[in-house]
Design an enzyme around this catalytic site. Sequence first.
Site, PDB file in Angstrom:
ATOM      1  N   TYR A 103       0.859  -1.164   0.000  1.00 27.29           N
ATOM      2  CA  TYR A 103       0.000   0.000   0.000  1.00 27.29           C
ATOM      3  C   TYR A 103       0.899   1.218   0.000  1.00 27.29           C
ATOM      4  O   TYR A 103       1.933   1.227   0.669  1.00 27.29           O
ATOM      5  CB  TYR A 103      -0.902   0.042   1.245  1.00 27.29           C
ATOM      6  CG  TYR A 103      -1.694   1.318   1.223  1.00 27.29           C
ATOM      7  CD1 TYR A 103      -2.775   1.436   0.349  1.00 27.29           C
ATOM      8  CD2 TYR A 103      -1.303   2.417   1.953  1.00 27.29           C
ATOM      9  CE1 TYR A 103      -3.459   2.627   0.243  1.00 27.29           C
ATOM     10  CE2 TYR A 103      -1.987   3.609   1.850  1.00 27.29           C
ATOM     11  CZ  TYR A 103      -3.068   3.713   0.995  1.00 27.29           C
ATOM     12  OH  TYR A 103      -3.724   4.893   0.877  1.00 27.29           O
ATOM     13  N   TRP A 105       1.727   5.486  -1.789  1.00 25.92           N
ATOM     14  CA  TRP A 105       1.547   6.468  -2.846  1.00 25.92           C
ATOM     15  C   TRP A 105       2.670   6.529  -3.861  1.00 25.92           C
ATOM     16  O   TRP A 105       2.532   7.183  -4.870  1.00 25.92           O
ATOM     17  CB  TRP A 105       1.301   7.842  -2.214  1.00 25.92           C
ATOM     18  CG  TRP A 105      -0.152   8.057  -1.971  1.00 25.92           C
ATOM     19  CD1 TRP A 105      -0.969   7.307  -1.172  1.00 25.92           C
ATOM     20  CD2 TRP A 105      -0.971   9.069  -2.567  1.00 25.92           C
ATOM     21  NE1 TRP A 105      -2.248   7.798  -1.215  1.00 25.92           N
ATOM     22  CE2 TRP A 105      -2.276   8.885  -2.056  1.00 25.92           C
ATOM     23  CE3 TRP A 105      -0.725  10.103  -3.444  1.00 25.92           C
ATOM     24  CZ2 TRP A 105      -3.337   9.704  -2.421  1.00 25.92           C
ATOM     25  CZ3 TRP A 105      -1.785  10.927  -3.803  1.00 25.92           C
ATOM     26  CH2 TRP A 105      -3.074  10.724  -3.300  1.00 25.92           C
TER      27      TRP A 105
HETATM   28  N1  LIG Z   1      -0.547  18.674   1.619  1.00 27.65           N
HETATM   29  C1  LIG Z   1      -1.003  17.408   1.627  1.00 27.65           C
HETATM   30  N2  LIG Z   1      -2.218  17.143   1.081  1.00 27.65           N
HETATM   31  C2  LIG Z   1      -2.702  15.874   1.111  1.00 27.65           C
HETATM   32  C3  LIG Z   1      -1.953  14.787   1.642  1.00 27.65           C
HETATM   33  C4  LIG Z   1      -0.672  15.100   2.208  1.00 27.65           C
HETATM   34  O1  LIG Z   1       0.035  14.212   2.729  1.00 27.65           O
HETATM   35  N3  LIG Z   1      -0.238  16.406   2.180  1.00 27.65           N
HETATM   36  N4  LIG Z   1      -2.451  13.499   1.627  1.00 27.65           N
HETATM   37  C5  LIG Z   1      -3.552  13.212   0.701  1.00 27.65           C
HETATM   38  C6  LIG Z   1      -4.260  11.983   1.066  1.00 27.65           C
HETATM   39  S1  LIG Z   1      -3.517  10.493   0.709  1.00 27.65           S
HETATM   40  C7  LIG Z   1      -5.493  11.971   1.613  1.00 27.65           C
HETATM   41  S2  LIG Z   1      -6.295  10.494   1.911  1.00 27.65           S
HETATM   42  C8  LIG Z   1      -6.199  13.205   1.928  1.00 27.65           C
HETATM   43  C9  LIG Z   1      -6.810  13.138   3.327  1.00 27.65           C
HETATM   44  O2  LIG Z   1      -7.814  14.066   3.499  1.00 27.65           O
HETATM   45  P1  LIG Z   1      -8.405  14.273   4.960  1.00 27.65           P
HETATM   46  O3  LIG Z   1      -8.411  13.009   5.682  1.00 27.65           O
HETATM   47  O4  LIG Z   1      -9.702  14.974   4.841  1.00 27.65           O
HETATM   48  O5  LIG Z   1      -7.287  15.269   5.532  1.00 27.65           O
HETATM   49  P2  LIG Z   1      -6.720  15.621   6.980  1.00 27.65           P
HETATM   50  O6  LIG Z   1      -5.801  16.770   6.764  1.00 27.65           O
HETATM   51  O7  LIG Z   1      -6.159  14.426   7.632  1.00 27.65           O
HETATM   52  O8  LIG Z   1      -7.981  16.096   7.797  1.00 27.65           O
HETATM   53  C10 LIG Z   1      -8.727  17.217   7.373  1.00 27.65           C
HETATM   54  C11 LIG Z   1      -9.155  18.040   8.554  1.00 27.65           C
HETATM   55  O9  LIG Z   1     -10.162  17.367   9.311  1.00 27.65           O
HETATM   56  C12 LIG Z   1     -10.196  17.977  10.586  1.00 27.65           C
HETATM   57  N5  LIG Z   1     -10.709  17.046  11.584  1.00 27.65           N
HETATM   58  C13 LIG Z   1     -10.047  16.042  12.173  1.00 27.65           C
HETATM   59  N6  LIG Z   1     -10.842  15.412  13.059  1.00 27.65           N
HETATM   60  C14 LIG Z   1     -12.026  16.042  13.040  1.00 27.65           C
HETATM   61  C15 LIG Z   1     -13.264  15.838  13.725  1.00 27.65           C
HETATM   62  O10 LIG Z   1     -13.442  14.948  14.548  1.00 27.65           O
HETATM   63  N7  LIG Z   1     -14.275  16.677  13.402  1.00 27.65           N
HETATM   64  C16 LIG Z   1     -14.149  17.673  12.498  1.00 27.65           C
HETATM   65  N8  LIG Z   1     -15.218  18.408  12.231  1.00 27.65           N
HETATM   66  N9  LIG Z   1     -12.996  17.881  11.843  1.00 27.65           N
HETATM   67  C17 LIG Z   1     -11.950  17.079  12.103  1.00 27.65           C
HETATM   68  C18 LIG Z   1      -8.756  18.345  10.907  1.00 27.65           C
HETATM   69  O11 LIG Z   1      -8.698  19.624  11.503  1.00 27.65           O
HETATM   70  C19 LIG Z   1      -8.049  18.246   9.580  1.00 27.65           C
HETATM   71  O12 LIG Z   1      -7.239  19.354   9.243  1.00 27.65           O
HETATM   72  O13 LIG Z   1      -5.313  14.317   1.891  1.00 27.65           O
HETATM   73  C20 LIG Z   1      -4.558  14.357   0.660  1.00 27.65           C
HETATM   74  N10 LIG Z   1      -3.930  15.647   0.569  1.00 27.65           N
HETATM   75  N1  LIG Z   2      -1.987   8.865  12.120  1.00 26.77           N
HETATM   76  C1  LIG Z   2      -2.342   8.885  10.835  1.00 26.77           C
HETATM   77  N2  LIG Z   2      -1.774   8.036   9.968  1.00 26.77           N
HETATM   78  C2  LIG Z   2      -2.118   8.060   8.663  1.00 26.77           C
HETATM   79  C3  LIG Z   2      -3.086   8.972   8.182  1.00 26.77           C
HETATM   80  C4  LIG Z   2      -3.710   9.844   9.126  1.00 26.77           C
HETATM   81  O1  LIG Z   2      -4.596  10.644   8.791  1.00 26.77           O
HETATM   82  N3  LIG Z   2      -3.294   9.785  10.428  1.00 26.77           N
HETATM   83  N4  LIG Z   2      -3.411   8.987   6.841  1.00 26.77           N
HETATM   84  C5  LIG Z   2      -3.222   7.745   6.099  1.00 26.77           C
HETATM   85  C6  LIG Z   2      -3.335   7.951   4.659  1.00 26.77           C
HETATM   86  S1  LIG Z   2      -4.773   8.700   4.113  1.00 26.77           S
HETATM   87  C7  LIG Z   2      -2.419   7.507   3.764  1.00 26.77           C
HETATM   88  S2  LIG Z   2      -2.775   7.576   2.089  1.00 26.77           S
HETATM   89  C8  LIG Z   2      -1.158   6.879   4.182  1.00 26.77           C
HETATM   90  C9  LIG Z   2       0.026   7.242   3.276  1.00 26.77           C
HETATM   91  O2  LIG Z   2       1.076   6.366   3.476  1.00 26.77           O
HETATM   92  P1  LIG Z   2       2.126   6.022   2.313  1.00 26.77           P
HETATM   93  O3  LIG Z   2       1.509   6.196   0.967  1.00 26.77           O
HETATM   94  O4  LIG Z   2       2.720   4.710   2.616  1.00 26.77           O
HETATM   95  O5  LIG Z   2       3.202   7.180   2.540  1.00 26.77           O
HETATM   96  P2  LIG Z   2       4.281   7.798   1.543  1.00 26.77           P
HETATM   97  O6  LIG Z   2       5.236   8.550   2.413  1.00 26.77           O
HETATM   98  O7  LIG Z   2       3.610   8.570   0.475  1.00 26.77           O
HETATM   99  O8  LIG Z   2       5.017   6.509   0.954  1.00 26.77           O
HETATM  100  C10 LIG Z   2       5.310   6.359  -0.393  1.00 26.77           C
HETATM  101  C11 LIG Z   2       6.730   5.791  -0.508  1.00 26.77           C
HETATM  102  O9  LIG Z   2       6.986   5.428  -1.880  1.00 26.77           O
HETATM  103  C12 LIG Z   2       8.328   5.771  -2.186  1.00 26.77           C
HETATM  104  N5  LIG Z   2       8.475   5.905  -3.657  1.00 26.77           N
HETATM  105  C13 LIG Z   2       8.356   7.006  -4.437  1.00 26.77           C
HETATM  106  N6  LIG Z   2       8.544   6.687  -5.733  1.00 26.77           N
HETATM  107  C14 LIG Z   2       8.825   5.364  -5.786  1.00 26.77           C
HETATM  108  C15 LIG Z   2       9.121   4.450  -6.861  1.00 26.77           C
HETATM  109  O10 LIG Z   2       9.140   4.799  -8.033  1.00 26.77           O
HETATM  110  N7  LIG Z   2       9.334   3.161  -6.516  1.00 26.77           N
HETATM  111  C16 LIG Z   2       9.301   2.731  -5.223  1.00 26.77           C
HETATM  112  N8  LIG Z   2       9.556   1.450  -4.996  1.00 26.77           N
HETATM  113  N9  LIG Z   2       9.020   3.568  -4.196  1.00 26.77           N
HETATM  114  C17 LIG Z   2       8.782   4.869  -4.481  1.00 26.77           C
HETATM  115  C18 LIG Z   2       8.559   7.065  -1.444  1.00 26.77           C
HETATM  116  O11 LIG Z   2       9.951   7.316  -1.272  1.00 26.77           O
HETATM  117  C19 LIG Z   2       7.787   6.817  -0.133  1.00 26.77           C
HETATM  118  O12 LIG Z   2       8.637   6.309   0.868  1.00 26.77           O
HETATM  119  O13 LIG Z   2      -0.888   7.265   5.540  1.00 26.77           O
HETATM  120  C20 LIG Z   2      -1.965   6.967   6.428  1.00 26.77           C
HETATM  121  N10 LIG Z   2      -1.540   7.184   7.793  1.00 26.77           N
HETATM  122 MO   LIG Z   3      -4.683   8.867   1.784  1.00 22.30          MO
END
Ligand SMILES: Nc1nc2c(c(=O)[nH]1)N[C@H]1C(S)=C(S)[C@@H](COP(=O)(O)OP(=O)(O)OC[C@H]3O[C@@H](n4cnc5c(=O)[nH]c(N)nc54)[C@H](O)[C@@H]3O)O[C@H]1N2
Ligand SMILES: Nc1nc2c(c(=O)[nH]1)N[C@H]1C(S)=C(S)[C@@H](COP(=O)(O)OP(=O)(O)OC[C@H]3O[C@@H](n4cnc5c(=O)[nH]c(N)nc54)[C@H](O)[C@@H]3O)O[C@H]1N2
Ligand SMILES: [Mo]
Length: 756
Positions: A103, A105
């Site tokens: 799993y 990104w």
């Molecule tokens: N810059 C940046 N953007 C990203 C990502 C990143 O790593 N960096 N990751 C991407 C990915 S993979 C995903 S899945 C999405 C995730 O998208 P989300 O899960 O929606 O993003 P978060 O920033 O974790 O949370 C959004 C906001 O929800 C609010 N929140 C938390 N708990 C509660 C609650 O109980 N109630 C209410 N009302 N609000 C709450 C928090 O203040 C938080 O800032 O973001 C994507 N966008």
């Molecule tokens: N506490 C908490 N934990 C969370 C979340 C949260 O809201 N709260 N959000 C969750 C969410 S929504 C997400 S999506 C996950 C994200 O978790 P991940 O998607 O596992 O996080 P990334 O750091 O994006 O990991 C991607 C990795 O791929 C590597 N990579 C980049 N390019 C390549 C390539 O070409 N080949 C290979 N082999 N590797 C490459 C990068 O160096 C990086 O280490 O985290 C989750 N974890």
């Molecule tokens: Mo995510």
Amino acid sequence: MAHWGMFEVESADGDVSAVQPYAGDADPSPILGNLPGSVRHRARITGPAVRRGWLESGPGPSDVRGADEFVAVSWDELTELLARELRRVVDQHGNRAIFGGSYGWASAGRFHHAQSQVHRFLNMLGGYTRSVHTYSLGATGVIMPRVVGTHWKLFARSTNWDVISDHTDLMVCFGGVPLKNTAVNGGGTSEHPTRSALDRLRERGGEVVSISPLRDDLHGRCEWIAPIPGSDVAIMLGLAHVLASEGLHDKDFLDLYCVGYDRFERYLLGIDDGVPKSPEWAAALSGMSAEQIVALARRMAAGRTMVTVTWSLQRVRHGEQAPWMGVTLAAMLGQIGLPGGGFGHGYGSMNEPGLAPVPYPLPTLFQGADPVSDFIPVAAIADLLLHPGEEFDFDGRRLTYPDTRLVYWAGGNPFHHHQDLARLRRALSRPDTIVVHEPYWTPMARHADIVVPSTTSLERNDLACTRNDPLLVAMQQAVPRYAGARDDYDTFSALAHRLGFGERFTEGRTAQQWIEHLYEQWRAFVLTDPAHLEAPAFDEFWRRGHVRMRTEDGLSLFSDFRDDPRKNPLTTPSGRIEIFSADIDGFGYDDCAGHPRWFEPDEWLGGERAQQFPLHLIANQPRTRLHGQLDHGATSQASKIRGREPIRLHPDDAAERGLAAGDVVRVFNDRGACLAGVVIDADVRGGVVQLSTGAWYDPLDPADPDSMCVHGNPNVLTADVGASRLSHGCTGQHVLVQVERFDGDLPPIKAFDPPL
Ligand SMILES: Nc1nc2c(c(=O)[nH]1)N[C@H]1C(S)=C(S)[C@@H](COP(=O)(O)OP(=O)(O)OC[C@H]3O[C@@H](n4cnc5c(=O)[nH]c(N)nc54)[C@H](O)[C@@H]3O)O[C@H]1N2
Ligand SMILES: Nc1nc2c(c(=O)[nH]1)N[C@H]1C(S)=C(S)[C@@H](COP(=O)(O)OP(=O)(O)OC[C@H]3O[C@@H](n4cnc5c(=O)[nH]c(N)nc54)[C@H](O)[C@@H]3O)O[C@H]1N2
Ligand SMILES: [Mo]
């Protein structure tokens, strides 16, 4: 192209020296600032490596993973070792003993997408135990298909931002619409329209209510309501109660387009349990006032209202309830399918919601089918490794965890994404062998036995596009390959040849021939669309750098269903919105019922645990990077405090603990502890602290799984429990903690230094 936008690079000495955002992007992401210097950073893996203990003692469980030395090997040695080990595991234990986890990104790009590559490879090897759903949408991915027949259409065919700007009177945003997250889109993005869409809505006289613990979850003018985190479902029930008891709900819509409202209403009004989910009831749980809830409900019924729920609200225990209740509330308002009304899920979570979709398939590398039937919900990785042979519930089924001997990871970082890292480390000591493909020495690479150095997307050609962006982009190699790194495709090709299925895996194509092949397949299809905009031959496309695709503009979510529910039914059992699901009811779970309802969270300020750990930590997505990627980049590093990840606290909570801005604190609970740097900010609700994910796990003592993380990774604190027995979704967003000043000698940050 990267997940955070389109750009051009200048290069010098084999690295990126400067980045120019795409001129057509009105709101480019600051994350681009992490790219310069990233290719030759000291955290890169220079060549294939094998853990010393594994090399000397052979495969087997080991608790020194993460603390051992590595031995450099040649590519030929690596291919030989890895092929032999894969053969051994398959012959002795069967293919289900391989967990093809992966799993994550990885990179944007349709061909070199690491997950597609590793899954295609493992399928041809005879299969593997796979994972289903995502950390992003674990609860939504299971509940929403049962409620509205789909989860992906909620984003890919969501109501367009232009429609919202033009028609919405009131946008009620649970979780806000955090602009920081719209930087990102899986597979890339060429435009970032959210900021200007919200501005246009307000210029037209539309209003926005942001319900969130953080003021900056909504940019610009809005009404900010900051209830107790985790109380959103109670607030929605309180709002629904006002609608039902004042006759403001749309009975015709509920009759014609929904099933089970009656069952739900009995619960709402407290007919069976004697507890009406009244505004007073919701006020006591949420900290909002009953008057505020009544007034908001009346406003919502008075005009065109869009109810939105961010994805974060389902990344908690009982995460199914918030999106389900959000749809129910919108159904009671009766505006689902109308321009600017209804429901939205993920505005401000990802860039995709609100963008127009492309009406045809995208170039896709065929992954093949997995002959192994075993799978896990993605966030059950530690359970899988710790509990082989045990049964578990998932989405109405009873499944068994296979006995995993080999973990194969390419393109993700469990030390970023998984919860309770001490437990994860113990789980990772169990298998015989862990293989990780990575460009960087991430904590996951350090826990591997066999480390396979990958190129980054800047070191190779690829194609980029997504289902909600008009551009198909030629991702052109910007810098030479770094040191001994190889494309994942080349690694898998060599392995496949050694294992006897090389021709099948490569189909005789080089990477560049594959890219051209995928483009030409797509082009042949697009040329059959009479309305296509442009589809030049490959060479011309590659010279121009991108082609523009047709998009379906002006969509409103579920408008086709609303127009003709008989002709365009939802793909639920009833064909309608299931406010009551007989199927879920039939599963008899104690943590997810037949209709949306309030479950008291485990980790929240309203519970007993808060007496011990009185601060609610929001572990949200980082503003300065994508997850853990390029944490060593300039934008990410600029946000750190004395090298630690920033933690934001309300001034009162800081004063109570004698904390000043710039202090380093120890953040802890009964699962673990980490250091972080203090930022004091009145835009955070009192009692709440915010520490984003993504600081690379950096244990003070790498040999101790319970060691403090000196860098600020919140997943040493979070609980490794699923959202429910229905979905087992990730619950990392919320955790209770305590914070105290750290007065000891500051340990150095070692996360970016390669291991011995
Ligand atoms: N810059 C940046 N953007 C990203 C990502 C990143 O790593 N960096 N990751 C991407 C990915 S993979 C995903 S899945 C999405 C995730 O998208 P989300 O899960 O929606 O993003 P978060 O920033 O974790 O949370 C959004 C906001 O929800 C609010 N929140 C938390 N708990 C509660 C609650 O109980 N109630 C209410 N009302 N609000 C709450 C928090 O203040 C938080 O800032 O973001 C994507 N966008
Ligand atoms: N506490 C908490 N934990 C969370 C979340 C949260 O809201 N709260 N959000 C969750 C969410 S929504 C997400 S999506 C996950 C994200 O978790 P991940 O998607 O596992 O996080 P990334 O750091 O994006 O990991 C991607 C990795 O791929 C590597 N990579 C980049 N390019 C390549 C390539 O070409 N080949 C290979 N082999 N590797 C490459 C990068 O160096 C990086 O280490 O985290 C989750 N974890
Ligand atoms: Mo995510």
